[in-house]
Scaffold this motif. Structure first.
Motif, PDB file in Angstrom:
ATOM      1  N   VAL A  98       0.728  -1.128   0.001  1.00 49.16           N
ATOM      2  CA  VAL A  98       0.068   0.000   0.028  1.00 49.16           C
ATOM      3  C   VAL A  98       0.826   1.221  -0.148  1.00 49.16           C
ATOM      4  CG1 VAL A  98      -1.742   1.329   1.391  1.00 49.16           C
ATOM      5  CG2 VAL A  98      -1.976  -1.255   1.119  1.00 49.16           C
ATOM      6  N   LYS A  99       1.947   1.437   0.762  1.00 42.94           N
ATOM      7  CA  LYS A  99       2.936   2.523   0.873  1.00 42.94           C
ATOM      8  C   LYS A  99       3.500   2.590  -0.467  1.00 42.94           C
ATOM      9  CE  LYS A  99       4.036   1.646   5.798  1.00 42.94           C
ATOM     10  NZ  LYS A  99       3.726   2.837   6.515  1.00 42.94           N
ATOM     11  N   GLY A 100       3.777   1.493  -1.149  1.00 38.68           N
ATOM     12  CA  GLY A 100       4.598   1.676  -2.253  1.00 38.68           C
ATOM     13  C   GLY A 100       3.559   2.323  -3.382  1.00 38.68           C
ATOM     14  N   ASN A 115     -15.845  -4.850   4.367  1.00 38.03           N
ATOM     15  CA  ASN A 115     -16.471  -5.924   3.590  1.00 38.03           C
ATOM     16  C   ASN A 115     -18.002  -5.429   3.920  1.00 38.03           C
ATOM     17  OD1 ASN A 115     -14.471  -7.687   3.031  1.00 38.03           O
ATOM     18  ND2 ASN A 115     -13.942  -7.325   5.179  1.00 38.03           N
ATOM     19  N   LYS A 116     -18.637  -4.413   4.465  1.00 41.34           N
ATOM     20  CA  LYS A 116     -20.164  -4.174   4.538  1.00 41.34           C
ATOM     21  C   LYS A 116     -20.663  -3.564   3.372  1.00 41.34           C
ATOM     22  CE  LYS A 116     -20.549  -4.749   9.652  1.00 41.34           C
ATOM     23  NZ  LYS A 116     -20.656  -4.358  10.781  1.00 41.34           N
ATOM     24  N   LEU A 117     -19.605  -3.027   2.666  1.00 42.33           N
ATOM     25  CA  LEU A 117     -19.819  -2.104   1.544  1.00 42.33           C
ATOM     26  C   LEU A 117     -20.547  -3.007   0.375  1.00 42.33           C
ATOM     27  CD1 LEU A 117     -16.721  -0.001   0.973  1.00 42.33           C
ATOM     28  CD2 LEU A 117     -18.962   0.952   1.452  1.00 42.33           C
ATOM     29  N   PRO A 118     -21.306  -2.446  -0.343  1.00 37.21           N
ATOM     30  CA  PRO A 118     -21.757  -3.356  -1.507  1.00 37.21           C
ATOM     31  C   PRO A 118     -20.730  -3.425  -2.818  1.00 37.21           C
ATOM     32  CG  PRO A 118     -22.787  -1.065  -1.863  1.00 37.21           C
ATOM     33  CD  PRO A 118     -21.812  -1.115  -0.488  1.00 37.21           C
ATOM     34  N   ILE A 119     -19.578  -3.930  -2.399  1.00 34.97           N
ATOM     35  CA  ILE A 119     -18.602  -4.348  -3.430  1.00 34.97           C
ATOM     36  C   ILE A 119     -18.138  -5.581  -3.454  1.00 34.97           C
ATOM     37  CG2 ILE A 119     -16.285  -3.746  -4.069  1.00 34.97           C
ATOM     38  CD1 ILE A 119     -16.356  -0.955  -2.730  1.00 34.97           C
ATOM     39  N   VAL A 120     -18.184  -6.616  -4.583  1.00 38.48           N
ATOM     40  CA  VAL A 120     -17.547  -7.841  -4.857  1.00 38.48           C
ATOM     41  C   VAL A 120     -16.258  -7.663  -5.387  1.00 38.48           C
ATOM     42  CG1 VAL A 120     -19.545  -8.822  -4.369  1.00 38.48           C
ATOM     43  CG2 VAL A 120     -18.899  -8.102  -6.715  1.00 38.48           C
ATOM     44  N   PHE A 121     -15.246  -8.392  -5.228  1.00 33.15           N
ATOM     45  CA  PHE A 121     -13.901  -8.286  -5.803  1.00 33.15           C
ATOM     46  C   PHE A 121     -13.991  -9.679  -6.542  1.00 33.15           C
ATOM     47  CE2 PHE A 121     -13.660  -5.656  -2.431  1.00 33.15           C
ATOM     48  CZ  PHE A 121     -12.667  -4.601  -2.861  1.00 33.15           C
ATOM     49  N   ASN A 122     -13.708  -9.438  -7.964  1.00 31.35           N
ATOM     50  CA  ASN A 122     -13.484 -10.560  -8.997  1.00 31.35           C
ATOM     51  C   ASN A 122     -12.278 -10.167  -9.771  1.00 31.35           C
ATOM     52  OD1 ASN A 122     -13.897 -13.096 -10.397  1.00 31.35           O
ATOM     53  ND2 ASN A 122     -15.690 -12.221 -11.372  1.00 31.35           N
ATOM     54  N   ILE A 123     -11.152 -10.479  -9.036  1.00 29.13           N
ATOM     55  CA  ILE A 123      -9.748 -10.091  -9.787  1.00 29.13           C
ATOM     56  C   ILE A 123      -9.206 -11.083 -10.691  1.00 29.13           C
ATOM     57  CG2 ILE A 123      -7.597  -9.345  -9.102  1.00 29.13           C
ATOM     58  CD1 ILE A 123      -8.846  -7.996  -6.771  1.00 29.13           C
ATOM     59  N   LEU A 156      -4.717  -5.723  -0.638  1.00 28.66           N
ATOM     60  CA  LEU A 156      -6.017  -5.704  -0.274  1.00 28.66           C
ATOM     61  C   LEU A 156      -6.304  -6.669   0.988  1.00 28.66           C
ATOM     62  CD1 LEU A 156      -7.795  -6.025  -3.751  1.00 28.66           C
ATOM     63  CD2 LEU A 156      -7.806  -4.139  -2.346  1.00 28.66           C
ATOM     64  N   LEU A 157      -5.603  -7.639   0.943  1.00 30.83           N
ATOM     65  CA  LEU A 157      -5.827  -8.588   2.256  1.00 30.83           C
ATOM     66  C   LEU A 157      -5.288  -7.662   3.601  1.00 30.83           C
ATOM     67  CD1 LEU A 157      -4.472 -11.986   0.885  1.00 30.83           C
ATOM     68  CD2 LEU A 157      -6.568 -11.124   0.992  1.00 30.83           C
ATOM     69  N   TYR A 158      -4.158  -6.824   3.418  1.00 33.34           N
ATOM     70  CA  TYR A 158      -3.785  -6.325   4.402  1.00 33.34           C
ATOM     71  C   TYR A 158      -4.876  -5.120   4.761  1.00 33.34           C
ATOM     72  CZ  TYR A 158      -1.864  -2.116   6.740  1.00 33.34           C
ATOM     73  OH  TYR A 158      -1.861  -1.039   7.771  1.00 33.34           O
ATOM     74  N   LEU A 159      -5.413  -4.473   3.827  1.00 34.19           N
ATOM     75  CA  LEU A 159      -6.648  -3.653   4.117  1.00 34.19           C
ATOM     76  C   LEU A 159      -8.031  -4.248   4.647  1.00 34.19           C
ATOM     77  CD1 LEU A 159      -6.100  -1.408   1.051  1.00 34.19           C
ATOM     78  CD2 LEU A 159      -5.692  -0.622   3.409  1.00 34.19           C
ATOM     79  N   GLY A 160      -7.950  -5.370   5.013  1.00 29.98           N
ATOM     80  CA  GLY A 160      -8.797  -6.284   5.237  1.00 29.98           C
ATOM     81  C   GLY A 160     -10.151  -6.758   4.719  1.00 29.98           C
ATOM     82  N   VAL A 161      -9.905  -6.845   2.868  1.00 28.73           N
ATOM     83  CA  VAL A 161     -11.103  -7.094   2.247  1.00 28.73           C
ATOM     84  C   VAL A 161     -10.860  -8.636   2.212  1.00 28.73           C
ATOM     85  CG1 VAL A 161     -11.554  -6.900  -0.126  1.00 28.73           C
ATOM     86  CG2 VAL A 161     -10.457  -5.134   0.782  1.00 28.73           C
ATOM     87  N   LYS A 162     -12.284  -9.144   2.516  1.00 27.73           N
ATOM     88  CA  LYS A 162     -12.335 -10.555   2.459  1.00 27.73           C
ATOM     89  C   LYS A 162     -12.941 -11.105   1.045  1.00 27.73           C
ATOM     90  CE  LYS A 162     -11.142 -11.598   6.744  1.00 27.73           C
ATOM     91  NZ  LYS A 162     -11.353 -10.798   7.849  1.00 27.73           N
ATOM     92  N   ASN A 163     -13.129 -12.363   1.022  1.00 26.98           N
ATOM     93  CA  ASN A 163     -13.807 -12.877  -0.004  1.00 26.98           C
ATOM     94  C   ASN A 163     -13.431 -12.656  -1.244  1.00 26.98           C
ATOM     95  OD1 ASN A 163     -15.138 -14.410   1.796  1.00 26.98           O
ATOM     96  ND2 ASN A 163     -16.699 -12.498   2.366  1.00 26.98           N
TER      97      ASN A 163
END
Ligand code: FS2
Ligand code: SF4
Length: 543
Positions: free
Chosen positions: A202-204, A474-482, A496-503
């Motif tokens: 994230v810093k980079g 993770n309560k936002l109406p966002i899904v991640f399909n990367i 993203l994992l560090y920022l706490g994004v799940k699933n």
């Protein structure tokens, strides 16, 4: 050779004879040697740092460039890689001279290894590669971290070109390189180091975002022409905006036009780059389409970074490389980070070429990095509140050759009309010409920029979390399909994992370098999953 760092690795297990990417066994082994030597250099830099000494930018830049060179599709030039290995050995000697005999006691062999005989170097390279780590789970985590570092180093190197440095990030990269040589690391320690790598990712990315926007302004909504003009042209690909700026400056008044290819498309969104009258637009598609696109382009091609596909003879003599990129037989334009580069040879060459062949007409719209989206925030928030936008789908990442990637086009087409795609990276070429329309003036594909601009997507998500007063992203109406292909996508994932994004759903296949046990850790702790059929995934995400 053994390499399994990218999504197209043979059989999703590993390339052992030749890379699917076109890398020869010698190049793969030399890249392993370069990474190993960089670890030796890092040990010395860490030791000096611990003594309170300032580490020179030259050392920090060398570490980042070395790692960048080993990213998939960046450098295929064995002689160039050997030169970088020797430069690294020279730099080790310089740092070693700052240590007393006592301080040198107990340092690892890699610190002292100095072999200038190419055959012996190659022989040694086969012994220090990935498979020298016996335990498959330790190997898997160490490689996951290594690939994260490679991606981070690429972003740092672009920032360095714009004379921006972050000593804390450099120190982290070097400290982690040393830790990767520690044979006593436990799985738990390596999992923790993986997340720490995401934190520095994230810093980079923030460093590069600041470097790009302070130099060229904030990306803004832009209609990018995908047709052609009548002048001969130079097609610039890769990710380096500093090279882009120098090329635009040097082509002024020469009668040579400039076009972007693949990941350079977002250069069109920056005020300080799009202002040049001979910057015509974008030509062609994602990196893997280059064999056709470069042939049709007729003019000169400049590869500033990955992704290079081994060139066809029909255009090889028109292809140049610079920075960390390289290909044997293609002229390399020299220049250290931040230094002026002379592109006059390319310009003279281009003048003798026919104008590009028209392969399509029209435009694509982009420029939705964080600043531009924040400017539209009221509209976006209102659309979410009224239910006009029900979901955001992050579909950033990489494109690639595999047929199965048509999934992403079909997925975008099948999305409910109240869903908006947030994207960054070359993955967008699977759906950015589909004309998916808009929701109350907000386009349904919001392109933030290059893969490194995934940072913008994270900033936007965090802003939405704040606006909607949520305690969990993770309560936002966002899904991640990367979609992923190479190691820059790995650092984006770790960030993203560090920022706490799940699933997060990751495709088109899960990385071959994840052992079953390590994959299981990611599934259990972070809900990481692969992709299914478009039909099944529509139900999963939207019902
Ligand atoms: Fe795409 Fe290739 Fe951006 Fe990757 S052009 S797969 O390098 O970094 O993404
Ligand atoms: Fe194989 Fe990918 Fe490594 Fe190339 S970079 S050798 S395709 S795993």
């Amino acid at each position: 050779m053994f390499c399994y760092q990218c999504q197209e690795t043979a059989g999703n297990k590993g390339c052992t004879v030749k890379g699917v990417c076109g890398k020869t066994a010698d190049v793969a082994n030399l890249q392993d040697m370069l990474v190993w030597q960089t670890k030796g250099l890092a040990i010395l830099a860490n030791k000096l740092r611990a003594k309170g000494e300032q580490i020179s930018k030259q050392v920090n830049h060398m570490v980042s460039k070395n790692l960048f060179i080993t990213i998939t599709n960046a450098n295929f030039d064995d002689e160039a890689i050997v030169r970088e290995i020797y430069k690294t050995m020279d730099m080790k000697k310089e740092l070693l001279s700052k240590l007393s005999d006592e301080e040198k006691q107990g340092l690892k062999d890699v610190v002292f290894y100095d072999e200038r005989d190419a055959a012996k170097l190659l022989e040694k390279a086969t012994k220090i590669g990935i498979l020298s780590i016996a335990d498959e789970n330790i190997r898997s985590l160490k490689e996951l971290i290594t690939y994260g570092l490679k991606g981070m180093a690429a972003y740092v190197k672009h920032a360095n070109n714009l004379r921006k440095d972050d000593e804390e990030v450099d120190a982290f990269i070097q400290d982690t390189l040393e830790q990767l040589l520690d044979e006593n690391k436990t799985l738990d320690e390596l999992v923790a180091l993986t997340l720490k790598t995401g934190e520095f990712g994230v810093k980079g990315m923030a460093l590069l975002d600041g470097a790009n926007t302070s130099a060229y302004g904030h990306p803004e909504i832009t209609k990018v022409n995908i047709g052609v003009g009548k002048n001969p042209g130079i097609l610039i690909s890769g990710h380096d905006l500093f090279d882009m700026k120098m090329l635009l400056e040097q082509t002024q008044g020469t009668g040579v036009d400039v076009y972007t290819h693949s990941e350079m498309l977002p250069a069109n969104y920056y005020p300080e780059l799009k202002k040049y009258p001979n910057f015509v637009g974008n030509y062609g598609g994602a990196w893997y389409a280059q064999k056709d696109d470069f042939e049709n382009f007729n003019g000169v091609i400049l590869m500033t970074t990955n992704c290079i596909v081994p060139p066809k003879d029909s255009y090889k003599d028109r292809m140049y490389t610079t920075g960390a990129a390289g290909y044997p037989g293609c002229k390399h334009i020299e220049g250290e980070p931040g230094e002026h580069k002379d592109f006059s040879e390319l310009i003279e060459h281009a003048k003798k070429c026919p104008a590009p062949k028209e392969i399509e007409t029209g435009y694509i719209v982009g420029g939705f990095a964080h600043n531009q989206v924040f400017a539209l925030a009221d509209k976006v928030v209102e659309a979410v509140k009224t239910g006009a936008i029900k979901k955001f789908v992050v579909m950033g990442g990489c494109d690639g050759r595999q047929k199965g990637r048509s999934y992403y086009t079909e997925f975008a087409e099948a999305l409910p009309k109240d869903a908006v795609i947030l994207t960054a990276g070359c993955a967008k070429y699977r759906y950015n010409k589909l004309n998916l329309g808009d929701i109350g003036g907000i386009p349904r594909v919001l392109d933030a920029g290059q893969c490194n601009d995934s940072y913008s997507l994270a900033v936007i998500a965090l802003k939405l979390k704040e606006v909607f007063e949520l305690d969990d992203i993770n309560k936002l109406p966002i899904v991640f399909n990367i979609a992923w292909y190479e190691q820059k996508a790995v650092i984006v994932l770790l960030a993203l994992l560090y920022l706490g994004v799940k699933n997060i759903h990751l495709g088109p296949t899960l990385p071959g370098f994840l052992s079953p046990a390590v994959a299981n850790v990611l599934v259990e702790n972070f809900g990481i999953a692969g992709i299914g059929t478009v039909e099944d995934d529509m139900k999963l995400f939207f019902e």
